[in-house]
Enzyme design. Structure first.
Site, PDB file in Angstrom:
ATOM      1  N   LYS A  31       0.895  -1.147  -0.104  1.00 50.06           N
ATOM      2  CA  LYS A  31      -0.021  -0.018  -0.032  1.00 50.06           C
ATOM      3  C   LYS A  31       0.909   1.163   0.023  1.00 50.06           C
ATOM      4  CE  LYS A  31      -0.480  -0.023   5.078  1.00 50.06           C
ATOM      5  NZ  LYS A  31      -1.458  -0.174   6.161  1.00 50.06           N
ATOM      6  N   TYR A 236      16.465  29.803   9.575  1.00 51.28           N
ATOM      7  CA  TYR A 236      15.610  30.645  10.081  1.00 51.28           C
ATOM      8  C   TYR A 236      15.592  30.688  11.772  1.00 51.28           C
ATOM      9  CZ  TYR A 236      13.180  30.662   5.755  1.00 51.28           C
ATOM     10  OH  TYR A 236      12.736  31.157   4.409  1.00 51.28           O
TER      11      TYR A 236
END
Length: 339
Positions: A31, A236
């Site tokens: 899956k 950042y």
């Protein structure tokens, strides 16, 4: 053009399947695009290894898997018959729905009577499947191709729920072709194997299959390397401050590529051969800073997944699990298949 490369070892996937092939039959869970590694190539490799039963989550995945494998292998769809209009896809692609509820059973009877089906029982996970009280109201659908359930705590062998689920499963399904175990359950021994097992994460190199061969290497190109003086910051928020004269490499990948921001605070490294290079600053959308001061050269690329740091180690650094790391790897990686 240098692109981030995800290297996928199909020989390792085959070897992991063979190592887990301990039950009368061993299937394969493919899956989510074979856990992000490419349904077509991975499923065909597993079929070459000997897998004859495959499991996916959604009918759309089943359609794609049938196209990849052709006729012959059994393909089970965990979500079952979610709407009556899906019946045509199950029929035309020879897919087997895993029926999960009385409404699904009624839809099957009205739209797919006579087509192979499976029954999924809830033995305590409270996620999908018929509860024991539902079985008295289950209409006569014929003989299921498979009866399955799923263990909630198979990666914790001593958890009391595991034995309770085993007892519940044998009581609800005293006979028939049965399946209870995924990777974790296989490791619990023959009492949990029944007729067919459904390994998933273990095929792809993940826990709780500790003996798994590593399957993926993720190599990330360096865009630029610069000197950073003591007291200067990287990234950042200025969360990383140089405590020594440093050499910082900026690599071309970030959280848009599935390298989630949380890895920045969990002690993850990238690797240049056998030398670890710690992250420097926050993970941003497309870029990550890496401290390469201890290398004697400026690297052209660094590995964030490989033999020194697998999916589970990176997951632990991010406060998550290897499953999430693996299935999050983005579409911008150039995939290279080995074997």
């Amino acid at each position: 053009m240098m692109q981030a490369g995800l290297h996928i070892d199909l020989n390792a996937i085959r070897a992991n399947w063979r190592a887990l092939d301990l039950a009368p039959e061993t299937g394969a869970v493919v899956k989510a695009d074979a856990y992000g590694l490419g349904l077509d190539r991975v499923a065909r490799a597993l079929a070459q290894a000997g897998a004859r039963s495959f499991f996916v989550a959604q009918v759309e995945e089943g359609v794609a898997l049938r196209e990849a494998l052709g006729n012959g292998p059994e393909i089970y769809v965990f979500s079952g018959l979610m709407c009556a209009s899906d019946a045509v896809h199950f029929r035309s692609n020879a897919l087997t729905p895993c029926l999960n509820s009385l409404p699904q059973a009624a839809d099957y009877r009205a739209n797919m009577a006579g087509h192979p089906f499976a029954l999924q029982y809830d033995t305590g996970m409270n996620r999908l499947g018929f509860e024991a009280t539902d079985l008295a109201h289950l209409p006569d659908l014929g003989t299921p191709r498979l009866i399955l359930s799923h263990l909630a705590c198979a990666d914790m062998p001593d958890h009391p729920q595991t034995l309770r689920q085993l007892s519940a499963f044998t009581a609800m399904a005293p006979q028939g072709r049965r399946s209870l175990s995924a990777t974790g359950g296989i490791g619990l021994g023959p009492d949990y194997h029944f007729d067919i097992t459904r390994p998933g994460i273990g095929l792809y190199g993940g826990a709780p299959f500790d003996a798994a061969r590593p399957v993926v290497t993720l190599r990330l190109p360096v865009i630029q390397t610069r000197d950073v003086a003591i007291g200067e910051s990287v990234g950042y928020g200025a969360t990383w401050i140089a405590k020594r004269p440093s050499r910082i490499a900026t690599i071309s990948s970030g959280y848009a590529d599935g390298l989630i921001r949380a890895i920045g605070g969990g002690g993850a490294s990238l690797w240049s051969d056998d030398t670890p290079c710690p992250l420097a600053g926050r993970v941003s959308m497309d870029l990550i800073g890496v401290d390469v001061t201890d290398l004697d050269h400026d690297p052209q690329s660094l590995d964030i997944l490989g033999p020194h740091q697998g999916i589970d180690a990176l997951g632990k650094a991010a406060g998550t699990i290897g499953y999430e790391i693996l299935t999050s790897l983005g579409a911008r990686y150039e995939r290279h298949y080995i074997g």
